[in-house]
Design an enzyme around this catalytic site. Structure first.
Site, PDB file in Angstrom:
ATOM      1  N   ARG A   1     -14.588 -11.990 -16.162  1.00 16.43           N
ATOM      2  CA  ARG A   1     -14.346 -13.119 -16.322  1.00 16.43           C
ATOM      3  C   ARG A   1     -15.274 -14.148 -15.552  1.00 16.43           C
ATOM      4  O   ARG A   1     -15.568 -15.154 -15.993  1.00 16.43           O
ATOM      5  CB  ARG A   1     -13.011 -13.822 -16.102  1.00 16.43           C
ATOM      6  CG  ARG A   1     -12.543 -13.848 -14.569  1.00 16.43           C
ATOM      7  CD  ARG A   1     -11.225 -14.342 -14.408  1.00 16.43           C
ATOM      8  NE  ARG A   1     -10.725 -13.818 -12.829  1.00 16.43           N
ATOM      9  CZ  ARG A   1      -9.562 -14.115 -12.491  1.00 16.43           C
ATOM     10  NH1 ARG A   1      -8.562 -14.576 -13.218  1.00 16.43           N
ATOM     11  NH2 ARG A   1      -9.188 -13.922 -11.366  1.00 16.43           N
TER      12      ARG A   1
ATOM     13  N   GLY B   1     -15.388  -6.005 -10.028  1.00 24.01           N
ATOM     14  CA  GLY B   1     -15.316  -5.910  -8.585  1.00 24.01           C
ATOM     15  C   GLY B   1     -15.422  -4.540  -8.047  1.00 24.01           C
ATOM     16  O   GLY B   1     -16.178  -3.838  -8.458  1.00 24.01           O
ATOM     17  N   GLY B   2     -14.964  -4.248  -6.748  1.00 26.54           N
ATOM     18  CA  GLY B   2     -15.283  -3.146  -6.049  1.00 26.54           C
ATOM     19  C   GLY B   2     -14.803  -1.788  -6.939  1.00 26.54           C
ATOM     20  O   GLY B   2     -15.885  -0.762  -6.951  1.00 26.54           O
ATOM     21  N   ALA B   3     -13.878  -1.803  -7.560  1.00 25.00           N
ATOM     22  CA  ALA B   3     -13.382  -0.687  -8.312  1.00 25.00           C
ATOM     23  C   ALA B   3     -14.237  -0.259  -9.282  1.00 25.00           C
ATOM     24  O   ALA B   3     -14.695   0.787  -9.709  1.00 25.00           O
ATOM     25  CB  ALA B   3     -11.956  -0.492  -8.648  1.00 25.00           C
TER      26      ALA B   3
ATOM     27  N   ASN C   1     -14.912   3.421   0.706  1.00 24.26           N
ATOM     28  CA  ASN C   1     -13.496   3.177   1.037  1.00 24.26           C
ATOM     29  C   ASN C   1     -13.100   3.878   2.010  1.00 24.26           C
ATOM     30  O   ASN C   1     -11.921   4.262   2.439  1.00 24.26           O
ATOM     31  CB  ASN C   1     -12.954   3.279  -0.432  1.00 24.26           C
ATOM     32  CG  ASN C   1     -13.190   4.761  -0.774  1.00 24.26           C
ATOM     33  OD1 ASN C   1     -14.057   5.113  -0.794  1.00 24.26           O
ATOM     34  ND2 ASN C   1     -11.704   5.586  -1.107  1.00 24.26           N
TER      35      ASN C   1
ATOM     36  N   LYS D   1     -14.733  -3.823   1.286  1.00 25.88           N
ATOM     37  CA  LYS D   1     -15.280  -2.554   0.886  1.00 25.88           C
ATOM     38  C   LYS D   1     -17.073  -2.749   1.026  1.00 25.88           C
ATOM     39  O   LYS D   1     -17.479  -1.883   1.015  1.00 25.88           O
ATOM     40  CB  LYS D   1     -15.129  -1.977  -0.573  1.00 25.88           C
ATOM     41  CG  LYS D   1     -13.691  -1.324  -0.689  1.00 25.88           C
ATOM     42  CD  LYS D   1     -13.383  -0.844  -2.088  1.00 25.88           C
ATOM     43  CE  LYS D   1     -11.928  -0.333  -2.120  1.00 25.88           C
ATOM     44  NZ  LYS D   1     -11.601   0.068  -3.337  1.00 25.88           N
TER      45      LYS D   1
ATOM     46  N   SER E   1       0.809  -1.398   0.062  1.00 21.93           N
ATOM     47  CA  SER E   1      -0.056   0.026   0.026  1.00 21.93           C
ATOM     48  C   SER E   1       0.845   1.453   0.041  1.00 21.93           C
ATOM     49  O   SER E   1       1.838   1.325   0.576  1.00 21.93           O
ATOM     50  CB  SER E   1      -0.909  -0.047   1.259  1.00 21.93           C
ATOM     51  OG  SER E   1      -1.588   1.157   1.388  1.00 21.93           O
TER      52      SER E   1
HETATM   53  P1  NAP Z   1     -11.682  -6.537  -6.740  1.00 25.47           P
HETATM   54  O1  NAP Z   1     -12.830  -6.211  -6.035  1.00 25.47           O
HETATM   55  O2  NAP Z   1     -10.604  -7.735  -6.161  1.00 25.47           O
HETATM   56  O3  NAP Z   1     -12.029  -6.774  -8.394  1.00 25.47           O
HETATM   57  C1  NAP Z   1     -11.117  -7.196  -9.098  1.00 25.47           C
HETATM   58  C2  NAP Z   1     -11.929  -7.565 -10.331  1.00 25.47           C
HETATM   59  O4  NAP Z   1     -10.673  -8.101 -11.648  1.00 25.47           O
HETATM   60  C3  NAP Z   1     -12.782  -9.178 -10.384  1.00 25.47           C
HETATM   61  O5  NAP Z   1     -13.758  -8.813 -11.271  1.00 25.47           O
HETATM   62  C4  NAP Z   1     -11.793  -9.909 -10.792  1.00 25.47           C
HETATM   63  O6  NAP Z   1     -12.485 -11.134 -10.949  1.00 25.47           O
HETATM   64  C5  NAP Z   1     -11.116  -9.275 -11.933  1.00 25.47           C
HETATM   65  N1  NAP Z   1      -9.789  -9.978 -12.058  1.00 25.47           N
HETATM   66  C6  NAP Z   1      -8.960 -10.236 -11.554  1.00 25.47           C
HETATM   67  N2  NAP Z   1      -7.903 -11.069 -12.050  1.00 25.47           N
HETATM   68  C7  NAP Z   1      -8.270 -11.199 -13.208  1.00 25.47           C
HETATM   69  C8  NAP Z   1      -7.452 -11.833 -14.545  1.00 25.47           C
HETATM   70  N3  NAP Z   1      -6.385 -12.470 -14.230  1.00 25.47           N
HETATM   71  N4  NAP Z   1      -8.417 -11.656 -15.591  1.00 25.47           N
HETATM   72  C9  NAP Z   1      -9.667 -10.851 -15.710  1.00 25.47           C
HETATM   73  N5  NAP Z   1     -10.147 -10.541 -14.434  1.00 25.47           N
HETATM   74  C10 NAP Z   1      -9.464 -10.538 -13.416  1.00 25.47           C
HETATM   75  O7  NAP Z   1     -10.494  -5.529  -6.831  1.00 25.47           O
HETATM   76  P2  NAP Z   1     -10.778  -3.992  -6.987  1.00 25.47           P
HETATM   77  O8  NAP Z   1     -10.934  -3.327  -5.439  1.00 25.47           O
HETATM   78  O9  NAP Z   1     -11.939  -3.681  -7.875  1.00 25.47           O
HETATM   79  O10 NAP Z   1      -9.410  -3.516  -7.608  1.00 25.47           O
HETATM   80  C11 NAP Z   1      -9.096  -3.820  -8.846  1.00 25.47           C
HETATM   81  C12 NAP Z   1      -7.774  -2.807  -9.203  1.00 25.47           C
HETATM   82  O11 NAP Z   1      -8.072  -1.509  -9.082  1.00 25.47           O
HETATM   83  C13 NAP Z   1      -6.685  -3.338  -8.275  1.00 25.47           C
HETATM   84  O12 NAP Z   1      -5.613  -3.527  -8.926  1.00 25.47           O
HETATM   85  C14 NAP Z   1      -6.417  -2.196  -7.442  1.00 25.47           C
HETATM   86  O13 NAP Z   1      -5.256  -1.776  -6.932  1.00 25.47           O
HETATM   87  C15 NAP Z   1      -7.035  -1.057  -8.320  1.00 25.47           C
HETATM   88  N6  NAP Z   1      -7.599   0.126  -7.825  1.00 25.47           N
HETATM   89  C16 NAP Z   1      -7.072   1.402  -8.079  1.00 25.47           C
HETATM   90  C17 NAP Z   1      -7.240   2.545  -7.581  1.00 25.47           C
HETATM   91  C18 NAP Z   1      -6.737   3.755  -7.765  1.00 25.47           C
HETATM   92  O14 NAP Z   1      -7.014   4.804  -6.895  1.00 25.47           O
HETATM   93  N7  NAP Z   1      -5.819   4.060  -8.768  1.00 25.47           N
HETATM   94  C19 NAP Z   1      -8.688   2.542  -6.550  1.00 25.47           C
HETATM   95  C20 NAP Z   1      -9.338   1.239  -6.303  1.00 25.47           C
HETATM   96  C21 NAP Z   1      -8.612   0.041  -7.024  1.00 25.47           C
HETATM   97  P3  NAP Z   1     -12.521 -12.405 -10.142  1.00 25.47           P
HETATM   98  O15 NAP Z   1     -13.680 -12.218  -9.353  1.00 25.47           O
HETATM   99  O16 NAP Z   1     -12.848 -13.362 -11.246  1.00 25.47           O
HETATM  100  O17 NAP Z   1     -11.072 -12.590  -9.631  1.00 25.47           O
END
Ligand code: NAP
Length: 295
Positions: A164, A142-144, A96, A75, A19
């Site tokens: 997926r 997912g959450g984002a 968040n 979240k 983080s």
């Molecule tokens: P999350 O809730 O775990 O959701 C991730 C999503 O991506 C799920 O739909 C997951 O599917 C999918 N996924 C994971 N690996 C995959 C792969 N190899 N191929 C296809 N789909 C895949 O995570 P999140 O909180 O949404 O965060 C997602 C990303 O955004 C993270 O890298 C996080 O660090 C980033 N983020 C950045 C910010 C920013 O401020 N820049 C803010 C929030 C989040 P499954 O359920 O099938 O695994």
């Protein structure tokens, strides 16, 4: 223990090893000379996460912790423990940020506003004129992705979610119930059949440090046209997919701008002060330049 009058805030989630939030927030405290600290509170998502969540919530009620950021996998889960939430949290179904006001723990979502603010500056800094018909493809559900979809619908975009896990994508679509929102399967043919797309947003951790393997399908999707590309991934600073999109002549950005903006908005909720965005950004940029996560 906190010192008298010291503001203690932090982050709950798991894993938290990489983080950048302590760096961003502690640089803001020091820039504004606020007696505050930002700590990590990892809560393992196996065994008894409920106990862990209850413990930090109790710490907020007792004043030991004054505010929290929440990251995955909590979240949504955290909403079971709070006393109230903003309309945005109600719509998105994920929070968040937590803060304590008038004896109540209130949940906010600054990911949505952080994304939208940074999307606007991404477009304006590239002189990108928005077309009348705006169609975005969001990768992940997912959450984002929920915060991204909420934001894009709010400003009138048509949004197609591809994930997926198709059930997760359907669930996301059901949450917003908008005629502007639909889902397709995560295959190159299904995506090609959509027609013209103006913006692609990667809301999956694909390419995020320390993972460096990006599935070929993601490369194909991102470079399949000339859409602007926004990657929520912020480490490496310029993600593999951002590099690819730029090589392909597309405008593209990573997620640092959103990361800083969602942090700045959290900081403002907790402190009531305007966040020193430049200082926050500088701290993160110099850290990423020096460390291996910037590669
Ligand atoms: P999350 O809730 O775990 O959701 C991730 C999503 O991506 C799920 O739909 C997951 O599917 C999918 N996924 C994971 N690996 C995959 C792969 N190899 N191929 C296809 N789909 C895949 O995570 P999140 O909180 O949404 O965060 C997602 C990303 O955004 C993270 O890298 C996080 O660090 C980033 N983020 C950045 C910010 C920013 O401020 N820049 C803010 C929030 C989040 P499954 O359920 O099938 O695994």
């Amino acid at each position: 223990m906190n010192e008298p009058n010291e503001l203690t805030v932090g982050l709950i989630g798991y894993p938290l090893k990489y983080s950048l939030s302590p760096l961003i927030h502690n640089s803001a405290f020091s820039f504004l000379q606020i007696n505050g600290k930002y700590e990590l509170f990892p809560i393992r998502n196996f065994l008894d996460s409920q106990k862990g969540l209850r413990r930090v919530i109790n710490a907020m009620r007792s004043g030991t912790i004054n505010g929290l950021n929440v990251t995955k996998p909590y979240k949504k889960e955290i909403l079971k423990f709070i006393d109230g939430c903003s309309p945005t949290v109600k719509m998105i179904g994920a929070a968040n940020v937590l803060h304590f006001r008038d004896g109540r723990i209130i949940a906010e979502n600054t990911d949505a506003a952080g994304f939208l603010t940074d999307l606007h500056s991404f477009f304006s800094s590239n002189g990108y004129a928005l077309p009348m018909e705006r169609r975005a493809l969001v990768l992940g559900a997912g959450g984002a992705a929920q915060a991204v979809v909420f934001s894009l619908l709010k400003i009138g975009w048509q949004v197609i979610v591809v994930a997926r896990n198709s059930n997760q994508a359907i669930e996301l679509c059901n949450r917003f119930r908008s005629t502007q929102l639909s889902t397709r399967s995560l295959t190159i043919n299904a995506i090609r059949s959509i027609g013209s797309i103006n913006l692609i947003v990667n809301a999956t951790p694909v390419g995020m440090y320390p993972r460096s393997v990006v599935p070929r399908l993601f490369y194909e999707i991102v470079s399949s046209g000339q859409a602007a590309f926004y990657d929520l991934v912020y480490a490496p600073y310029e993600s593999y997919l951002v590099q690819l999109a730029k090589q392909n002549g597309q405008i593209a950005t990573g997620g640092i701008g959103m990361l800083v903006e969602q942090a700045a908005l959290s900081f403002e909720i907790w402190t009531g002060r305007t966040a020193p965005r430049e200082a926050m950004r500088k701290a993160i940029n110099s850290y990423i330049e020096k460390s291996s996560i910037g590669e």
